[in-house]
Motif scaffolding. Sequence first.
Motif, short mmCIF file in Angstrom:
data_model
loop_
_atom_site.label_atom_id
_atom_site.label_comp_id
_atom_site.label_asym_id
_atom_site.label_seq_id
_atom_site.Cartn_x
_atom_site.Cartn_y
_atom_site.Cartn_z
N GLN A 184 0.85 -1.19 0.00
CA GLN A 184 0.00 0.00 0.00
C GLN A 184 0.88 1.24 0.00
O GLN A 184 1.95 1.25 0.62
CB GLN A 184 -0.91 0.04 1.22
CG GLN A 184 -2.05 -0.97 1.20
CD GLN A 184 -3.14 -0.59 0.21
OE1 GLN A 184 -3.63 0.55 0.20
NE2 GLN A 184 -3.52 -1.53 -0.64
N GLU A 198 -6.30 6.61 7.69
CA GLU A 198 -5.34 6.10 6.71
C GLU A 198 -4.71 4.79 7.16
O GLU A 198 -4.54 3.87 6.36
CB GLU A 198 -4.26 7.15 6.44
CG GLU A 198 -4.70 8.26 5.53
CD GLU A 198 -5.10 7.73 4.15
OE1 GLU A 198 -4.22 7.28 3.40
OE2 GLU A 198 -6.31 7.75 3.83
N ARG A 200 -5.99 2.60 9.26
CA ARG A 200 -7.02 1.56 9.21
C ARG A 200 -7.28 1.13 7.76
O ARG A 200 -7.55 -0.05 7.48
CB ARG A 200 -8.30 2.05 9.87
CG ARG A 200 -8.18 2.23 11.38
CD ARG A 200 -9.48 2.69 11.99
NE ARG A 200 -9.30 3.15 13.36
CZ ARG A 200 -9.20 2.35 14.42
NH1 ARG A 200 -9.27 1.04 14.25
NH2 ARG A 200 -9.04 2.85 15.63
N ARG A 201 -7.22 2.07 6.83
CA ARG A 201 -7.39 1.74 5.41
C ARG A 201 -6.31 0.76 4.96
O ARG A 201 -6.60 -0.26 4.32
CB ARG A 201 -7.32 3.02 4.56
CG ARG A 201 -7.35 2.75 3.05
CD ARG A 201 -7.11 4.01 2.24
NE ARG A 201 -5.77 4.57 2.44
CZ ARG A 201 -4.67 4.09 1.85
NH1 ARG A 201 -4.73 3.05 1.05
NH2 ARG A 201 -3.51 4.68 2.08
#
Length: 284
Positions: A184, A198, A200-201
Motif C-alpha cells: 500500500q 489512513e 485503518r485503510r
Amino acid sequence: MTGLYWMGCSDQKFVKVFGERNTGTRALIKMLAAQPEIRFQPCGEVAPSNRPQNFLLREQIEMTYRGKWRKIYRDALFDTEHMAACPTQAWKHSLPVWDRAFKQKQARVIFCVRNPYSWILSLSKRPYHQRGPRTRSVSELVSRPWLTLARDNMAPLLRSPMDLWNYKLAAYREFAKVSDVPFQFLKFEKFVLAPEVEVRRVLGAFEVPSNQIRTIPNSTKTEKTSLNDIAKYYETEEWRGNLTAELVSRINDLVDWQLAEHFGYTRIDPADFMVKPKPITSRN
C-alpha cells in the motif's frame, strides 16, 4: 495478560515500512506498534542492530569515542549491519529492491510518499544525515551534491538531495510492479490529516486488525507541535509560503515529473511566486 503476550510470532503479520526521511515513517511505525497482531521483523528474526555478535563492538564504540566521532562509528556499524541483512530487514529509509524473501516471509509492505516541494522544505529544516556544513537555505540545499549513507542502498554521491526523492519513489513504483506481496502507498498529506483513517485503510487492505490503532496527539519530532497544528499546516498548504519563484524553478528542474504525476503530485508554476510590480499611479 492480553494481546501480544499471548500471541505467538506465527500469529502476527509482518509489516515492512519504507519511506524517505520526513515522510511520517516514525509516526506510522509508532501507531502500528500498538497493534498486537503486527510485527516489524520476520518471524523468528531480530533487527540487524540487535544481533548479539555486534554487542561487543557497539560497547567498544560507546566506551572509546565521544561527540561526532562516536556518531561516525555508530553510523558505520549501523551501515554494516543493514548491508549484511536480508532485504526484508533493510533500513526504513533504504531504497528497496524486490526479493523473493518478501514473499517467503509473508511481508506486507507500506511505502510512505510525500509532495516533493513540502518534502525538500522539511528536509532543509531537519536535514537528517546531511554530511558536511549545514546549508543556510533551501535553495542552497537543493543546489548542492548529497552524500548518501551506505544503508541508503544508492550511489554514494547524488547531484542533489532531490534525487533521494526521485530514486526512492521510482524504486517504490518498480517494487509494486514486480512484487507479489500485498503493498500500500501512504501519502503523507492524507496521513497527517486523518492518521487513524489512513492506517485503518492500509491495515484493512492487508486483512490485519486495527482495533488498537490510536492517533498520536503530538509531532514525533517535537511535542510542542500538536497534530491539529500539523494537519492545518498541510491542509491549507501553508508550506507554500516558504517558496519563491527561484526555488520553485530549481526544484522543477530536479524532479522527475513523470514519476511525480504517477503519485498524484503536480508541478507548481514559478510565475505564481513572482513579485508583482506595484501599479503606476498618475500624478496630478
